[in-house]
Scaffold this active site. Structure first.
Site, short mmCIF file in Angstrom:
data_model
loop_
_atom_site.label_atom_id
_atom_site.label_comp_id
_atom_site.label_asym_id
_atom_site.label_seq_id
_atom_site.Cartn_x
_atom_site.Cartn_y
_atom_site.Cartn_z
N THR A 81 38.45 45.88 44.44
CA THR A 81 38.69 47.31 44.41
C THR A 81 39.29 47.69 43.08
OG1 THR A 81 40.93 47.11 45.25
CG2 THR A 81 39.17 47.35 46.86
N THR A 157 39.05 38.17 42.90
CA THR A 157 39.32 37.17 41.85
C THR A 157 39.09 35.74 42.32
OG1 THR A 157 41.66 37.14 42.42
CG2 THR A 157 40.98 38.63 40.66
N ASP A 158 39.13 35.50 43.63
CA ASP A 158 39.09 34.11 44.11
C ASP A 158 37.90 33.34 43.56
OD1 ASP A 158 41.39 34.36 45.58
OD2 ASP A 158 40.55 33.35 47.34
N LYS A 234 39.96 30.35 37.25
CA LYS A 234 41.20 30.93 37.79
C LYS A 234 42.22 29.80 37.87
CE LYS A 234 43.07 33.80 41.49
NZ LYS A 234 42.85 34.47 42.78
#
Lengths: 411, 612, 411, 612
Positions: A81, A157-158, A234
Site C-alpha cells: 500500500t 516487502t517480504d 531484504k
C-alpha cells in the site's frame, strides 16, 4: 436485541457508570467498544445497549488534478500500500489505491508525473507465486508498450526482491521499472511510504533503464537507494533500510526531500534495450539450504523437479555424502546450481575437494548470484531455453546483472 | 474571592512516570541519560495521514502537510523499538500490574479487556507519530468525594533537547495518566487533591521521582466562562495560584464581553494595509517591516489595554495568538503613542481608516505572509472577546499566570494499536493485587512506633530515600539519627559539593553503625560521608578523619581526666564510670572503641580509689 | 621400465632438449614433472626416463620449547589447519598439527601459553555432523575439566558457526572456548592463520568465559573480532573478515600485532559458569528455507522430524497455503520455530495476518535467533528437555546469548 | 676491449606486460591508475612459511620471520582477487593465446599441459606472498644463433608507491618472461638481441608500451669472474654500457684478488670497538655515533680505494653491503685523513689495533646493533675480495654502473597453484595460431609499397600509433602526411602543452581528410589538432582557425588573381585553370572547398577570355 454491527452507537453500563460509544467488534468473548474519548475497551457484551445505527459517513471528496504536461507513469499495485485511510470512528485502516487516493495522500507525487494506476492484486507478498510474477511481468510489459515513461510496482516487502528479479528476467525494458514498498505501514505519520513513493517516482522518470527496487538507504529520511533488482536482498525484518545491494553498490540514490537523483556509471540507461517479454517460467525448481548433517534424503526425488538451486556452505560446498545422490539427479537430467549461504562473495568449486567433486558430476557454479535470484533465474532459463548447452551458457553468464565478473571490495 | 459564587469548577490530569525495570513496549531500561552520551542520531519527517485532512480547511491542511524534520538521539540504552524500526514487544507486565495497583488504590474498576490504542501526536515527540495508550480502569473516588474518571497506561514521549531535536531515552517509559472529574471548587481544594494523588502514587514505591517525572494539567472554568486546560504545572505549590489567576482572567473576560456588547462593538473582518502611513515613522520596528497591517476593533477602545491578570491584558492574549505566525508582537492604540509611534501617527491612522478614539486599532508589522497570518489571528481572538472566554489550552507562566498555547484539542485521533494484543484482566489477577501502605499512614506509624518527631516522620516517609531509612531501622540504627542524616546531612554535604550518588546504601549504613557503636563520633558523620562520596571505604574514612588513638595515648588521656577529677572519683567510686565515660568519649571524639574506653576507665577509677 | 613414483629423479627429452627434474604425478594423461627450475610441466610420459629414486629427505629438526610458567591451553583440531608445510621438491602441501609443528610455524604462540594438542578429526567442515559436534563437545569439556585455562578449536570455516553454536549449547564453560579457522590456506605467506591463531590464543587466556569465534575483523591485518558463538555467521565466501556478529557488536577485539585485548561489558566473564555438559542432540530436526511458490509438499511428512525451523520471509512469514499443513504437523507433535531469512532483525508474528495465523496454530517465534542457530538450538532443546511446556520456555528464552531481548541499532 | 679474450658471456631476461583486456586471473582491466585515484587501502603482514626456515641459519631465519607491514591501495578497477580475498579466476585465454603466439614467433615448442605455479615473493609486491607463473614454451632461437631457453606467463607484481606502500592496479597484468641462454659475447650483441626481442614482442601489436612496461635483466660473466644479474635495465640504450662496465668491474676485482693473494692478505674475523679513540675527534659523524667499530683488513692497503668502475671502488662495494644494516656508509683508511678525521687519529688507530700502513682499516659508526651488523657485512665483502667476484644481484645506477642489491636468489621456491586448473595446449590450437608480421618486415613494406622514406617507415612501424597510421592509409590519406603528422606534429604540440590523449583516432583522421580535400591547409594542422585536443569538433576547429571564406569574398579573390594575370589567362584559355588553381588555393589557405574554387575560377577564366 438487535445483533450489534460495527459502527452502531451504543450505551454501555460499566463500573456503575454509563458510557456512550461505538460498537466495533467482538473479540475473545468481549465486546470491543470505542468510547467517545477515542479509547477502545473490551467489556462483557451484556453491558452494551444498542442506541442507533448511524448512516454511513461519506468520505470527504477532495478532488486532485493531474498535470498533463508531465511524463506518464504507470503504477501497478500488487498489495503493497502506498496510501491508507484511517476511519477514526471505527479505528479501521483501509488501504487505498486509485490515483486520486494516492495523490491526496502524497501530494508531492503530482509534481513529478501524471499517473495511470492498475490494481493487479491485493495480496500479502508471502503469498506471491511464480504464476503471479508472470502476470505482473505481462502487466509491466503492457504499460511499457503503452508508452509509460516508467513503471512503479507497489509490493509487500517480504518477497519484493524475488518478484523484482523475476520481472527483470522476463521483461526487457527500455524504461525504469521501479519496485517500491514500505517497512512501516502507511497509516502512521512516520511511515516510509511517502518518501519511498516520491523517490520511486523520481527514479521512474529518470535516465535509468532497468528493473530496480527503491527503498530507504538508511534509517534516516535522507535518501533512498536504487537497487538492481537482481542484486538486492531484504536484510532486516523491520528497519526502513532493510533492502541492501549485495556485492555491488546501489545503482544510485535519490536524495530527500530535494529528490535529486544520482545514477552510478554502471546503471543501465533508459533506451538501452528494446521492449520484449519472455514470460515463461518453469516452476519445477527448488531452492535447498544446506546445513551440516542434513541427510541426502532431504533432496528431491529423481524427476521430482527440473531444477535445483543449492545454497551451500562457504565457497559452495555440501557434505561429501551428498555427491552420489546429486550425481544421480544430474545424470537423470536435473539441473543443479550451487550458490552460497554466505550471500556475499563468489562460489568457487575449484579450491577444495568437495567442490571439485561437485564440478565433476556436473553441478553448475552460480558465481556470485544470490541463492534466491538463482532460483528465479533457473525457473526462467528452464522455461525459455530447452537446449542444455545453451542453458549452461545462460547460467554462467549475466542476463540481467545477476552475476558479476568482478568481485568488488565491500562486504 | 467567593469561588462558590463564581462557580469555579476544576479538575486535574496527572501524568506520572513509573519506575519499572523496562520500558512499556521494549526491553530497554527506563534510564534517563545525559544527551552528550548519545550513541548516534538520525532524522525523520512526520506527516499527518490523509484521514487527518478530510474535515479541515485548506490553510490548516497545508500547515499539517508541511513536513517537519526531526532529529533523534539514540543511546546504548535504547533500541529499534524507540527508533520506530521494530514492532512493539508485548505490554510490560510489571507496568500493567503497577497501574492496576494504582487503580485499585483509588477504588477504580479495571477494564476487562485492555485494548492498546495509537493516539496521533505529530509534534515529533513520538518517533512513530503516535503515542500508545490504553484505558486501564475507570471510576475511582477522591477524599473530597470527587470522582476519578479514568486511569490510562501510556508510553512517555521523547524529551525535546532543543528545537526539533529529541532524546530517545525517555520515550517509552511507562506513564499513568489519571483524570479526575471537574470536582474541585476552590484553589486550595485543587492543591490538596493534587497532593493527595501524588501521595498515593508515591506510596507504591515504584514511581519515578524528581523533576519532570510527574506533570499536572489543571482544567478550570467558572460560570459563564469556558473550560481552560493549563498544561504542565510541575510544582504543586503553584497549583492554587494558577487556579486563582485563571478564575480572575475568566471573570475579567466576561466583564469585557459585557462591556463590548453594551457598546455594540464589532471587529472589521479583514485587515488594512497601512504601510504607506509610516514611511517616515520613528519606530524602528515599523520602519524595518516589509508590510504593516491594521485591524480595526470598533468600539474596543480601552478594553484591549485592560488588565485581566496581573501584568496581562486582552491585548496580550491577542499578541499570543499573533505570535503563532512568527511575529514578535503587536501594537494597539490603547497603548499608543509609545514605542516610537507618535500621537500624530495614531491620529493619521484613525483618519485613514475612518475610525475614532472609541475604537482600537491593532498594528502588525512583518513580512506580508506573516503579517497577514498574524492579523487574521488578531481578528479571530478579538472576535472571541465578544463571546467571553474562548476554550483554550494554555501554558503556565512563572508567576501562575497563563498564556495561550493552542485551541483545546478536538476528539483525540485514536485507532487500535494492532501490533499489541489485547490483555484480559482476569478477576483472579485483580484480586491478587495487594495494596501498599499509604505514605500518610506510614508517617503516622513512624511517629508512633519509632517515636520520632511527627514532622520528621512525614518528611522521611515522603522522601525518595524512604527505603534506605527503612533498612537502617531494620538494622536497629536509631531512627531519628537515620532520618536526620538522610534528610539533613546528606543534603548538606551535597550542597557543599559532595557527589552523594557515590554513597551506596551499604556504606551509608556502615557509617551509621560506626557511630552507633562508638567507633566514630556523631560529629564526624558529615566528614565521613564526604570521604565515602570520594570513594573511600568506611574504615579508611574513619581511620583518616577520626584516626584511632593508640592504647597508650588513650591511657594517658584517661589518666589525666581521672586525675583531674580525683576528688569526684574518690567520692563516687565505680559510680563515676558513667559520667566520666562521657567526658572521655567527648575528648577522643569517637576515635576509640567505647568498650576499651570503659575498660581502661574502670581500671583508672579503681587506681584512684585505691590510692586514696 | 620402472613405474615412476613421486619424487623420482628423471630425465625428460622435450623440444629437442633434455631437462632434469622430479616426477610428481600423472594428471589427465600427462606426466607432471617438476623441472629443476621449480616449474611443473605436463608432458607425455614417454618423454621421461627414470634416473634414480632419492632417499626420502628428512625434515629439519628444529626443536621448540614450551614455557611451563605460562597458562595451559588446549588445542583441539577438527581439520582446520593452523600450520602447513610445503615440500618444494614435490610441491606437496601437508597440514601439520602437533604442538611442535604449530610452535615452529607460529613462534609467537609460545609466548602466550603452553599447549596440549588433540587431533580429534581431520575433515572438511562441510562434512561435520551433529554426532561430531557431540564428540567435540565432550572433548572440549574434558579439557576444561583437566584444568585448561582455555580451549582453542581449529575448524574449517564453512560450518564453524554451526559447530561453535552447538558446543555453546552443550557445554557450560567457565573458561574461553575459542573456535578459529583461516580463510586463506596456511601454506601461503599471506594466510590469515598466524594472526587468527595468535589472537585466538590471546582470547583463550583472557577474562572471557564463553564460547566464541575469533577471526579477522577486517580485510587488514589489524585486529581480530571475538564473536559470540551463537550470534556469528559466515557472511562472505572468501574474505578474511567473513565472520560477522549479527545483531550485536562483537564481544571484543584483539589488536594485532600488539595482542591487546578489549572485551565488551556484555561479554560473559571467566568463571561465570560451573563446567557442565548436556551433550544430547535430537538430530531429527530440519531447517527449511521458504520462498514464494514453494509447495507445502516441500514440508516434511507428519512424524518425519521432531523439530522444524523455518526461515520465513520478513517478520516471519510463509505462504498462507502452508498454514493447514503446518497445523497438521504441530498438532501431530512437530515443534516448529519461525526465523527470518532476513538474518537481521526480529521475528514478530503479531503484525500481519499470516503471522497471527502462525501463532494461532502453535508455531514458535524465534525472536532474533539466526536460522542456523535455531536449528542447533532445537536439536539441543529436544534432546535435553522432553516436557513440551519447558521446551517452549527454553525456546523463548536465551540459553547462550542466541536471542536478545533488545534489538540494537546497527544493521 | 677484446671481449672474446676475456670470455664475456651474457644473457637476457625480458619481462613484457601484455596489453590484454583483462588481467591474468581476474576480470579487472589492465589499467594503470594514478595513486591519488585509489578508492581505499588496507594493510597486511607477509610471513615466510615454515618450510622456508629449514635450511638456513638462525640470523637469516630471524630476518625472514620479522613481519613486515605492507599497505595496499585499491581502485574501482581492482577486485577481491588482487586483494588475495578470492580464489583466482581461470587463466585468461587471451593472455594464453598471446603468449603462445610470441612463443611461436621465436620458434619455441609449447608445453603440452601448462601447470600454474606459485613462486614465493615476500617483498610485499604480491598480496598473496607469491607470484603465479607458468612455463609456457621452451627452446626458441635468436638471430645470432643463440637460444631462448624459456617463455613463462606470469602475473605482474604490484607497483611500489613508496616505502612499504603498494598500488594494486598493476598487480595481475599478464607478463611474459623470456629467458635467453648466455649466448651473447659482446656488449653490442647484447644490445642488438635485446632490441630484437622487443621488436618481436611489439610486432604482436598486443603488448603494453611506455615506461616500465618492459624490463630487461642482464646476466653477465667473464672468465674467472662470476655470474652477475643486473636487474631492471629499462632503457635499451644503456644495455651495452652496463655490460661494458660490469666486465670492467669483474676484471678489476680479479686483479685485486690476485694482488691480495700475492700480498698474503687476510681479514680479521671480528670488529674492534674503537669508540674511545675518537672522544675528541673533529669528525661530526664519529662524534655523534653511539659506537665506532673498526674492521682490520690486513694487507689490503691501497686496494680498498682502487677504482673498479668509473667513480666506484672496492670500498664502495663494502659500503653497499654495510648499508643493508641501515648505516649511512663507512670510512676506510685508504681515503683518510679526510672527513674531519686527522692523520694523528689514523695513526692512533693503527697503533691501537697493531696494524701498519700496509693494512686498511674500515670504520663503522652507528648504534651498537647497526654498527655490529655493518661491520660483519664489511668483513663478509672483504672476504669475497680474496675470492674475486662474488655472485650477486645488482641494480643499475644512472651511468651504467651497478651496485650491490642482494645475493643471487637460490632455487625459486615454487609449488603448484591448485586453485587454477592445468591447461592442455592442443596441437590443433597451436597450429591455428597465425604469426603477425614482424615490424621490421612491415617497415620494409611501407617503404616499398607506400613509397615513404625508409627511416620514416621504420619509425612509424615501430611507433605505438602504428594502428592509427594503418587506418589513415586504409582511408587513402597520403602515407607520408599521415606518418609525419603522427610522428612529428603530435609530439610537437604535446611538447607545447596540448593533451593529445584527447584527440581520438576519428578526429585525427577527420583533420587529415579535411587537409587532403582542401578544406583546410596543411599548415593549419598543428593548430587544428591543438583545438581538437581542447575538445573542439573538427568542423568547429576548421571554422575557427581557418574560417571558411564567403562565396563573395572568394569571388573577389579569384577575380583579382585572374585579372592580375589576364594576359596569361587569355593566352592559355582553359589551360590556365590548373596553374591558377594552385595560386588561389594558396591564397585561401585551404579555407575553401577546392570544387567551388575550381568552379568559380573556370567562370572567371571564361569571363576574361570572352572580354578579350
Amino acid at each position: 436485541m438487535e445483533r450489534l454491527k460495527t459502527g452502531d452507537r451504543i450505551e454501555c453500563s460499566y463500573a456503575g457508570t454509563r458510557f456512550n460509544g461505538t460498537y466495533i467488534t467482538s473479540r475473545e468473548g468481549k465486546a470491543v467498544i470505542k468510547l467517545d474519548s477515542g479509547y477502545n475497551i473490551g467489556v462483557g457484551s451484556d453491558t452494551c445497549r444498542f442506541m442507533e445505527r448511524p448512516d454511513p459517513v461519506g468520505r470527504p471528496e477532495i478532488s486532485t488534478t493531474q498535470n498533463d504536461s508531465l511524463p506518464p507513469l504507470s503504477i501497478i499495485s500488487t498489495g503493497g500500500t502506498i496510501a491508507s485511510r484511517i476511519d477514526y470512528r471505527t479505528g479501521a485502516v483501509t488501504s487505498q489505491f486509485d490515483a486520486d487516493d494516492i495523490l491526496r495522500a502524497i501530494p508531492g507525487l503530482s509534481g513529478i508525473a501524471r499517473y495511470r494506476t492498475t490494481q493487479l492484486y491485493t495480496i500479502l507478498s508471502e503469498n506471491m507465486t511464480p504464476a503471479i510474477w508472470q502476470e505482473l511481468a505481462a502487466a509491466v510489459y503492457k504499460e511499457i508498450k503503452n508508452g509509460a515513461t516508467g513503471v512503479i510496482v507497489t509490493h509487500g516487502t517480504d518477497t519484493m526482491s524475488y518478484s523484482s528479479a523475476a520481472v527483470s528476467f522476463m521483461v526487457d525494458t527500455p524504461v525504469p521499472v521501479i519496485f517500491v514498498g514500505s517497512q512501516r505501514s502507511a497509516d502512521r505519520p512516520s511511515s516510509d511510504n511517502t518518501m519511498n513513493a516520491l523517490c520511486s517516482a523520481t527514479a521512474a522518470v529518470s535516465p535509468l533503464g532497468e528493473v530496480a527496487v527503491v527503498m530507504h538507504a538508511s534509517t534516516s529520511d535522507d535518501r533512498c537507494a536504487i537497487h538492481r533488482a537482481t542484486r538486492v536482498r531484504k536484510m532486516h525484518t523491520s528497519r526502513r533500510d532493510a533492502f541492501q545491494s549485495i556485492g555491488i553498490a546501489p545503482l544510485g540514490y535519490v536524495d530527500y526531500p530535494s529528490l535529486d537523483i544520482h545514477l552510478s556509471p554502471g546503471a543501465v540507461r533508459r533506451g538501452s534495450r528494446e521492449p520484449a517479454i519472455s514470460p515463461v517460467l518453469d516452476e519445477s525448481c527448488r531452492l535447498l539450504y544446506f546445513y551440516p548433517g542434513m541427510p541426502p534424503s532431504a533432496l528431491p526425488e529423481t524427476g521430482e523437479v527440473h531444477g535445483l538451486v543449492l545454497a551451500g556452505t562457504g565457497l559452495g560446498h555440501v557434505s561429501t555424502d551428498w555427491i552420489p545422490a546429486l550425481k544421480t539427479l544430474v545424470d537423470d537430467g536435473t539441473i543443479i546450481m550451487m550458490t552460497s549461504q554466505c550471500l556475499n562473495g563468489r562460489v568457487c568449486d575449484r579450491v577444495y575437494d568437495t567442490g571439485r567433486d561437485l564440478l565433476k558430476i556436473g553441478v553448475i557454479e552460480g558465481a556470485d548470484t544470490l541463492p534466491e535470484v538463482a532460483l528465479v533465474k533457473m525457473m526462467w532459463v528452464l522455461g525459455n531455453e530447452k537446449d542444455p548447452e545453451k542453458q549452461r551458457l545462460l547460467f554462467s553468464s549475466s542476463i540481467k546483472g545477476e552475476c558479476m565478473r568482478r568481485s568488488l571490495h565491500g562486504l | 474571592m467567593d469561588y462558590e459564587k463564581i462557580g469555579l469548577l476544576a479538575g486535574i490530569e496527572i501524568h506520572q512516570q513509573l519506575d519499572t525495570k523496562e520500558k512499556l513496549f521494549c526491553r530497554c531500561p527506563t534510564l534517563l541519560r545525559k544527551t552528550e552520551e548519545h550513541s548516534g542520531e538520525y532524522h525523520r519527517y512526520l506527516r499527518a495521514t490523509e484521514s487527518e485532512m478530510g474535515e479541515i480547511d485548506d490553510a490548516a491542511r497545508e500547515e499539517m502537510k508541511r513536513e517537519r524534520k526531526f532529529t533523534y538521539y539514540t543511546y546504548d540504552s535504547t533500541c529499534l523499538v524507540e527508533n520506530d524500526e521494530e514492532p512493539p514487544a508485548p505490554l510490560n507486565q510489571e507496568a500493567l500490574v503497577l497501574s492496576l495497583t494504582i487503580a485499585k488504590m483509588f477504588g477504580m474498576t479495571p477494564i476487562e479487556q485492555i485494548n492498546m490504542m495509537r493516539k496521533l501526536v505529530i509534534d515529533g515527540s513520538n518517533t512513530s507519530g503516535f503515542q500508545r495508550t490504553a484505558l486501564i480502569a475507570v471510576n475511582g473516588t477522591l477524599p473530597n468525594g470527587g470522582r476519578i474518571e479514568t486511569l490510562c497506561l501510556e508510553e512517555e514521549a521523547a524529551q525535546r533537547v532543543e528545537g526539533e531535536i529529541f532524546s530517545l531515552d525517555r520515550l517509552g517509559i511507562p506513564l499513568v495518566e489519571i483524570t479526575t472529574s471537574p470536582c474541585m471548587h476552590t484553589p486550595e481544594e485543587v492543591r490538596e487533591m493534587a497532593g493527595y494523588l501524588g501521595m498515593v502514587l508515591r506510596s507504591t514505591g515504584q514511581v519515578k521521582r524528581g523533576l519532570g517525572t510527574i506533570r499536572q494539567d489543571v482544567n478550570i472554568s467558572i460560570t459563564g466562562g469556558a473550560r481552560i486546560e493549563v498544561k504542565g504545572v510541575q510544582e504543586l505549590d503553584l497549583v492554587a495560584d494558577v487556579v486563582k489567576r485563571e478564575a480572575l482572567r475568566q471573570q475579567n473576560l466576561i466583564m469585557i464581553r459585557d462591556q463590548l456588547l453594551s457598546r455594540g462593538a464589532f471587529v472589521q473582518p479583514a485587515p488594512f494595509d497601512v504601510t504607506g502611513l509610516f514611511t517616515g515613522t520613528g519606530s524602528s520596528i515599523l520602519k524595518k517591516a516589509k508590510i504593516i497591517l491594521a485591524v480595526c476593533l470598533i468600539g474596543f477602545s480601552g478594553l484591549v489595554g485592560y488588565e485581566i491578570q496581573p501584568g496581562r491584558r486582552l491585548g496580550t492574549e491577542m499578541s499570543d495568538y499573533a505570535k503563532k505566525c512568527g511575529v514578535g508582537g503587536i501594537f494597539h492604540t490603547d497603548e499608543l503613542p509609545a514605542h516610537g509611534i507618535t500621537a500624530d501617527e495614531v491620529e493619521a491612522l484613525h483618519r485613514a481608516l475612518g475610525t475614532t478614539e472609541k475604537d482600537c486599532i491593532v498594528l502588525v508589522a512583518a513580512t506580508p505572509k506573516q503579517a497577514h497570518c498574524a492579523a487574521m489571528q488578531v481578528i479571530k481572538r478579538a472576535g472571541f472577546a465578544l463571546d467571553g472566554v474562548p476554550e483554550e489550552t494554555r501554558k503556565m507562566l512563572p508567576e501562575g499566570n497563563t498564556a495561550y498555547m493552542r485551541p483545546l484539542p478536538g476528539a483525540a485521533r485514536m485507532y487500535p494499536e494492532t501490533d499489541v494484543l489485547p490483555v484480559l484482566v482476569e478477576p483472579s489477577m485483580w484480586d491478587s493485587i495487594s495494596l501498599p501502605e499509604l505514605l500518610t499512614v506510614r508517617a503516622l506509624r513512624f511517629s508512633t512506633e519509632l517515636g520520632i518527631d511527627e514532622g520528621l516522620a512525614r518528611q522521611i516517609a515522603f522522601s525518595e530515600r524512604l527505603p534506605l531509612f527503612e533498612r537502617a531501622v531494620m538494622e536497629r540504627i536509631n531512627p531519628t539519627l537515620a532520618a536526620r542524616t538522610i534528610l539533613g546531612t546528606l543534603k548538606e554535604i551535597q550542597r557543599d559539593g559532595a557527589d552523594i550518588s557515590m554513597i551506596s546504601d551499604d556504606r551509608f549504613i556502615e557509617v551509621l553503625h560506626a557511630v552507633e557503636s562508638g567507633k566514630a563520633a556523631k560529629e564526624a558523620i558529615p566528614e565521613l560521608l564526604r570521604m565515602v562520596a570520594k570513594g573511600a571505604g568506611t574504615d579508611e574514612a574513619i581511620e583518616k578523619c577520626a584516626p584511632a588513638i593508640s592504647r597508650d595515648q588513650l591511657h594517658a588521656i584517661i589518666t589525666k581526666i581521672v586525675d583531674e577529677r580525683a576528688a569526684f572519683v574518690q567520692e563516687k567510686g565505680n559510680a563515676a564510670l558513667v559520667p566520666l565515660m562521657g567526658v572521655v568519649m567527648a575528648e577522643v571524639r569517637g576515635s576509640s572503641d567505647g568498650k576499651i574506653v570503659s575498660e581502661l576507665l574502670r581500671k583508672e577509677i579503681e587506681r584512684v580509689c585505691k590510692s586514696r
